[in-house]
Structure formats: C-alpha cells, structure tokens
Design an enzyme around this catalytic site. Structure first.
Site, PDB file in Angstrom:
ATOM      1  N   GLU A  10       0.779  -1.230   0.000  1.00  0.00           N
ATOM      2  CA  GLU A  10       0.000   0.000   0.000  1.00  0.00           C
ATOM      3  C   GLU A  10       0.818   1.292   0.000  1.00  0.00           C
ATOM      4  O   GLU A  10       0.389   2.297  -0.560  1.00  0.00           O
ATOM      5  CB  GLU A  10      -0.928   0.008   1.238  1.00  0.00           C
ATOM      6  CG  GLU A  10      -1.990  -1.084   1.231  1.00  0.00           C
ATOM      7  CD  GLU A  10      -3.041  -0.871   0.156  1.00  0.00           C
ATOM      8  OE1 GLU A  10      -3.354   0.297  -0.143  1.00  0.00           O
ATOM      9  OE2 GLU A  10      -3.534  -1.869  -0.395  1.00  0.00           O
ATOM     10  N   SER A  65     -52.411 -27.451  38.864  1.00  0.00           N
ATOM     11  CA  SER A  65     -52.210 -27.686  40.299  1.00  0.00           C
ATOM     12  C   SER A  65     -50.886 -27.143  40.811  1.00  0.00           C
ATOM     13  O   SER A  65     -50.655 -27.125  42.019  1.00  0.00           O
ATOM     14  CB  SER A  65     -52.291 -29.184  40.608  1.00  0.00           C
ATOM     15  OG  SER A  65     -53.622 -29.622  40.503  1.00  0.00           O
TER      16      SER A  65
END
Length: 841
Positions: free
Chosen positions: A111, A489
């Site tokens: 780069e 229950s």
C-alpha cells in the site's frame, strides 16, 4: 568599385539576428516569468484561500487518540464459554506492539512503501499517478498513502470529488502532525475493510484462516495484505485466481523492498491457497439464552449494543445448560414415541440418484433439527436397515432402535407394533435418526409437541439453564419466558401457603365432596368440578389434599380464606394481576404463568421463604475489561434473623419460617407419597415439588426443587390441545425434571431446613380415610389454634347451607368433568350469574 548601399556583411547580419532573438527570448522569458509568478501567486493565494476555507471544517484529530472501533457484542456463560456473537462488523483490534514485523512490511509493500519517509502525502506517488492518468487516460495508480486512507476511513465519505481529495490531503498532513507513524499504522490496520464483514487484520485472519495474525504464514500474510486494495475483486473465497495474483504481487514487492529474502519468497510463492470462511466458534449451544441477552442489550443500548464490543457474561452454567437441552429433547422423544410414528412424505428414486454427491444434494433441503439427522434409506431387511446420513456416511439402523414405531392414529390411539422393519420404512425414504445413549442410531421424528425447562439459583434468582424448546432454529419462540400457560395444580402450593398463613395447619380438614355451580352456558345448566380420579374422599387433611392434588378441597379452601387473601399471597410470590383471575377457578390454576414465573414462585419454597427476582445478565464488560454493569440481586438469607447480620440486599420475606417449614414438609410428601413418587428414583430425601396438569391434559408441569436450586419443566402444544390420555404432569413432565436434576444434583450433598422456633409437632386426631387414619404427627404453630383441625371431626359435620357466589367469583363452565391433578380452566361465563348449588355432602 562601387558599393551597394543595401549590402551588409553576413557576420553583421548574423549578429543582428542573434541580438534580436536574444531580445525576443528575454522578452518571452520575462513574460513567462511574470506568468509563472502570477500563477504561483494566484495558486498560492488560491491554495491559501482554499486552506483557510477548509481548515476550520476539518475534524478534531485528537479524536483518533480515543478511537472506539465498531466491535460486535459477545455473550458468554458464567464460566466464560462463548454463547453468541451479535454485530455485522467482525473486529478484534490489536496494539501496534502485538503486530508482527512481517505483517507491517507486507502492508507497506502493498500500500505505501514510503510511509515512514513522507509527511502524510507522497508527492512522488501523486505525480506518478497524474503522469499515468495523462499518458493512458486511465487511473492506474491511486497515489493515496496509508495516512490518507486513515483520514478517509475515519472522517470522510466515499464520494470521489476534487474537494474531498483536497480535504483528504490536508487531513493526512494534520494527522501526521499529531500522531506518530506507529499510531497511524495501528489505526489503519485495525480499521481497514477486508471483505466478509471483517474489519482489521486480526478479524481478517480469523475469518479467512481461523487463526490470529501472529499464527499466519508468510503467504497467508501476503494474501491478507493484498485485500484492502479491492476486497471484492481479490477475495480469496469468491475469486481465488485473482487473489492469488494479488498475493504474489505483494510477495514480489516485499522481495524488492528487501523485507524478505529469495528463499522466503520462493517458499511463500509455493504455498497453496487454503482459505475458507471461519466464524466465531460457539462453545456453548444456548441460542434461547443468546437471543434473550441480545434483546435485553438492545433495549438498554440500542444499535450501540452491536458495535461497542460489549462482553456480556450471563448466569448460565454451561454444564447444566447442556444437561437441560438433553433432558428436554429426551422427554419430547419419549412422548412422541408413545404416540406413534407419523411416517415420512419425502422419498427419492434410488435408481436415479446413485452417488454420495447426489444423495447429499437431496438431503440439502432437509436440515438437522434438534438432535435429529435426516438420512436416506438405502436398503431394508427384516430386522435392520442401511441409512445414508451425509457426513456420517452409511450407518446401520437396528431393530431395537425402531421397534417402538407403531403407526400414529391420533393422540389416544396407535396401530399395532411392527413385526418387521419393512412395516415402517422403505428404500428411498428420507427419514430422521438420532444417536441413542448406547451409541447406536435410532429411528425418530421431529416432535410436534414442545417443551421447556428452566433452572434457577433459589438464593438469588440467577438463571442457571434455560431450554426454550426442541430447536431454536426451527422455532425461536422461547417457552421459558414467553409461553403464558395455565399452571394447573402447580398453583395450589401458593393457595395452601396462604391458608397456613391465615391460621390453618397441615392437619386442618376440608371435606372432599361433590360441589356444583350454576352456569347456563353449560349443558344441563351446571358445572360439577371433579377430582382427576372421579372419586371423592370425604374429610381430608390439607397435607393429604395437596399430596394427592384434590381439586374439591382446593376450591373449598379458597372459598374459606377468600380471593383477596389468595391473590395478595400470590402477588407476594411474584405473580402479577394479569395472571390471576378473580374467580374460584384460581384454586385449580386457571390463571397463567410462564415456566420462569413458576420457577420464581417455587424458589420461595426452596430458599426458606424469600422472593427473589430471576435474572440472566451477571455483568457487562467493555472491550478493554471495564465493567459497565454488575448485577446486585436480592439474596435470600433464611439464617439472618439478627438484624446486624442481614445483608443490605436481602430479599423480601414472603413466608414466615414456620409456614415455610410446614409447606416444605408438605411438598416433600408430594414426592414421597403423592403424584410425584417417580422422583424417588433419584434416591434423595431433600427433593420436593408439585405436579400440574391442566384441563384435558393440555399442559403437563413439574415444579420441583432441592434446597437452593429450583427447576421447572413443562410440556404441551404451542396451540393448546390435549396431550392424550394419561399425559399428566407426573407422567410427562416429571421425567424431564428428573433427567435434569439427576445430573444437576450429582455432586451436591443433601440439604434441609431446620425446624424454626415457634413450631411444634403433635399427634392429630383420627379421620375416617387416608394416610394416618389413626392419627399422625403434624406441625403446628405455637399459640395458634389450628383452624378446622382433625379434632373438629369428632362431631358429625353439619349440612352446609347453600352459598351464593358473586358474579366475579363464578366457576367456569366445562360441561362436566374437571381435571384432577391440575384443574386449569377457561375464564368463567359472565352470563352464568355464577350461582352455586348446595354442595352435596
């Protein structure tokens, strides 16, 4: 000799010409000088004006010193295992000192090879780029330095204009004046995009190679370094040929810059391309938990939840979570197999599809679900079959793994047991298999019924495990937290605790006898609730009524203590108004609750009588380890009677020590003598709980605990419908609970609760029927007369007078029988008037 007056000597002429040319050149040079000077002056003035215009608009470079990268959120178990990863951008920032030298050199070669020499703008590179553009008309060299890319990535948009380029150059120079070269490189290497949602070099290394940057070879490093130029074009997954050319270019540049020698170059060039996509490895499969955390984090932080790099540590125990998932799937398979084999509609022609590759293509559209794997039946014998399972190859399916497969007819009936494998499956069918505990494969199917199991630490409410269904990827509906079902229950212990608090004792007697309620909406205009067995047992102690889950006793008990008292107690346990109908149906669990709510309720019995709040997130950390949230849960402290020893975050007490001890004793008897005796197989004396089954067996529950830990299991259809005859809480949900608790309690010693002061035991009076018919030892609170104790039954009970209920206390219409173990009914008809008929004693 006569001289021509127009004649001139050639030398004079040449001299005059030179003089005139010099004069013209001086004039031209002077003019050019003025033009150049004017251009410089104008350019300088223009540049200065442009600088003065742009400079105030440039962002503050100091912000780069405190960069916060967009990092995904990670979710972990309490023992640090990765559960989930949320966020589009994959990042793993590195400090400059951590980055290998060759990695830096690879990027410089690719780069910006003059990075350490230029002041942020490489004028040589820019001139080369301009020259190439003028010469070819094409943009072949970008001329952007690494510093300019940092400026662009952190501060600028992607638009390509002259003004943005000038701004980029000025920003680059400004960055170079504030930051060191090393700081700039660190920013660049952590920010740049590499394709596949990977940002930064380490994220790229992990995505493409499943490694961290220091672990990469030279060739792999060069491949990564070549990506920022064009992440799509040079993507080694999508375009390996172009990626290889780019890698080799980077290696040549590294060789030219003397970053590597010829031997390193030769070796790297020969490296094969070994790229494949790798994503964060999920170490603990708990997607229901991960999604619950994601939702909570988004509510707290919005979109920043996915970008701020939060590390969320949950309360989940990885071992218990694995056990929980297995327990849920095992219970679902057992239920499914009890009700028969539904067969398959998927079939291929084995004469057309003959190879592994072709079989794989046919299986591609049939995903794995839960612990089931799709396979193609290749051949069938009388007692075995060969099945192709893709990655697992061809496996043997033996008779023991499929003899259960009677044909499914409906929820209550199945066909005859098969005599041969050929009665069940045929070659070419795509079926499902699962790996059994004995290591062999068994025939299976994806259950249509669903289940949930949740376990919490009763001391503080921490969620230890959470299984919200058979397969999250098949259905993300989390039944632990989202399924509002009738508890049946399972609600009765709350009612009984309210009664004990009101002065009743476990030996208080209620008559278990028929009762009817007027309801014009029902056939015959009446509704007559029943016990599950359809029988009635007369005078019954509360202990026995809870142990055997007597519906009629619960209804009468609620009438006696009153709805207000029961609802007030239920809310202290954690219920909210919307879950509690103001009706006598509440006695049978006709309200609503999630499994997590029921775990919170039963934690009161498991921790000594305190209400804790379930929670999942233990702490939230930033990327650098800072803590932004730390849970401070309320804590049950049953032995903190001394005010000086009480913690500041003590949970509120719901039950007195005396009431809690009596309730724990009664719930232990549910396991010892009642509807949950199957749990005795665990061979522990400290377990307790309550089954729950709603009307027509639409929901099956077991809410159980050992002191300190609660687990709740539930099974039912998402769209409620009957599970089938006999599918009660004790038969269907309890085994799931047992699979889990057997492993969860394996290394935990038995524990118990100490009998508190103010509680004594005494011999009860005999009653006509039931356990302890000749009297039994029972607990009583000191100084408190037991309401309706068994001693009252020495006298013959008087015939009860008719009781007229208010409209809001009306019982629901059911058209006849009620469920026994659980109750659980629809809301009462508002048109019935709710009048009761005289009870039949």
């Amino acid at each position: 000799m006569r001289i021509n007056p127009n004649f001139k000597d050639k030398r004079v002429v040449r001299t005059q010409i030179k003089t005139r040319r010099s004069s013209h050149l001086r004039s031209l040079a002077l003019l050019l000088s003025f033009v150049v000077l004017g251009t410089v002056i104008v350019g300088g003035v223009g540049s200065y004006a442009l600088y003065r215009y742009i400079e105030p608009q440039l962002p503050d470079i100091d912000s780069l010193l405190d960069v916060r990268y967009q990092i995904p959120m990670s979710v972990y178990s309490r023992d640090g295992k990765l559960i989930g990863h949320f966020g589009e951008k994959k990042r793993s920032p590195m400090n400059y000192a951590e980055i290998p030298r060759l990695t830096i050199q690879a990027f410089l070669a690719a780069e910006d090879d003059r990075f350490f020499e230029h002041p942020g703008v490489d004028y040589q590179g820019l001139l080369r780029a301009v020259y190439e553009f003028v010469r070819t008309g094409e943009k072949r060299q970008g001329g952007s330095t690494i510093t300019m890319q940092v400026a662009r990535n952190f501060f600028l948009s992607s638009e390509k204009t002259f003004f943005r380029k000038v701004t980029e150059i000025m920003l680059a120079m400004k960055i170079e004046s504030k930051l060191t070269k090393e700081q700039i490189l660190e920013l660049y290497l952590n920010k740049i995009y590499f394709g596949q949602h990977a940002y930064g070099i380490d994220a790229a290394a992990q995505v493409y190679y499943g490694k961290h940057i220091p672990e990469l070879t030279l060739g792999e490093t060069a491949m990564i370094a070549g990506l920022p130029k064009a992440p799509s074009t040079f993507n080694p997954v999508a375009n390996p040929e172009r990626a290889l050319l780019r890698r080799d270019y980077v290696l040549r540049r590294m060789l030219a810059q003397d970053y590597i020698d010829q031997a390193q170059y030769n070796a790297a060039i020969e490296e094969p391309v070994s790229v494949s996509l790798h994503f964060p490895v999920i170490e603990l499969d708990a997607p229901y938990t991960a999604e619950m955390v994601r939702s909570e984090m988004y509510q707290r932080y919005g979109d920043e939840a996915y970008t701020n790099g939060y590390k969320v540590y949950t309360t989940i125990d990885s071992h218990l979570q694995t056990v929980s998932d297995k327990a849920v799937r095992q219970a679902l398979h057992e239920y499914d197999e009890r009700h028969g084999y539904r067969g398959t509609k998927l079939h291929i022609d084995l004469k057309t599809f003959k190879t592994d590759k072709e079989w794989d293509e046919q299986l591609a559209n049939t995903p794995e679900e839960g612990d089931t794997v799709p396979g193609i039946v290749l051949s069938v014998k009388e007692r075995s079959a060969e099945v192709y399972l893709g990655r697992s190859g061809i496996v043997q399916l033996n008779w023991d793994g499929m003899k259960w497969a009677r044909k499914f007819l409906n929820q209550d009936s199945q066909g005859a047991y098969p005599h041969s494998v050929k009665d069940m499956i045929k070659p070419g069918e795509i079926i499902r298999l699962r790996l059994m505990d004995n290591g062999e494969w068994g025939l299976t199917q994806t259950p249509k019924v669903e289940a949930a199991l949740v376990a919490i630490d009763a001391k503080n409410g921490a969620i230890l495990s959470m299984s919200g269904g058979f397969d999250f990827y098949h259905s993300s509906f989390n039944r632990v937290t989202q399924a509002q079902r009738q508890p049946g229950s399972g609600f009765k212990p709350v009612l009984y605790a309210a009664a004990l608090d009101a002065g009743y004792s476990p030996s208080s007697v209620i008559n278990d006898a028929p009762i009817s309620f007027h309801d014009p909406s029902q056939a015959g205009g009446e509704w007559r609730p029943q016990n599950f067995s359809g029988r009635y047992y007369g005078p019954t102690r509360l202990r026995d009524a809870l142990v055997k889950s007597r519906n009629l006793v619960s209804i009468r008990l609620l009438r006696e203590i009153g709805l207000d008292k029961a609802i007030e107690t239920a809310k202290m346990f954690g219920f909210v108004d919307s879950e509690l109908p103001r009706s006598l149906t509440l006695a049978l669990g006709s309200g609503s609750a999630t499994p997590l709510r029921m775990a919170q309720v039963f934690a009161v019995f498991a921790n000594g009588g305190f209400r804790v709040e379930p929670y999942l997130i233990e702490r939230i950390e930033t990327q650098d380890g800072g803590i932004v949230f730390q849970a401070t849960p309320l804590v049950a402290c049953p032995n903190c009677d001394d005010e000086e020893n009480k913690p500041a975050n003590e949970a509120p007490r719901v039950l007195t020590p005396q009431v809690h001890f009596m309730m724990n004793s009664m719930l232990q008897d549910v396991v010892r003598y009642g509807t949950a005796t199957k749990a005795l197989e665990l061979k522990r004396s400290d377990i307790a709980g309550k089954t729950g089954t709603t009307n027509e067996q639409r929901d099956a529950w077991f809410n159980g605990y050992s002191p300190g830990m609660v687990a709740v299991s539930w099974l039912g259809f998402d769209s409620p419908k009957p599970l089938g005859e006999g599918e009660t809480g004790g038969h269907t949900a309890l085994p799931m609970w047992m699979y889990f608790m057997k492993e969860a309690l394996k290394d935990i010693p038995e524990a118990g609760f100490t009998s508190p002061q103010g509680l004594a035991d005494a011999r009860t009076s005999p009653i006509a029927k039931g356990r302890g018919a000749n009297g039994m030892d029972e607990y009583y609170s000191h100084g408190q007369a037991s309401k309706r104790s068994s001693a009252h039954l020495k006298k013959k009970p008087k015939k009860a007078k008719p009781i007229i209920d208010s409209d809001e206390d009306a019982m629901p219409g059911d058209g006849g029988g009620g469920s026994g173990d659980g109750g659980g009914y629809s809301p009462p008809s508002r048109e019935s008037g709710g009048k009761s008929v005289e009870p039949l004693f």
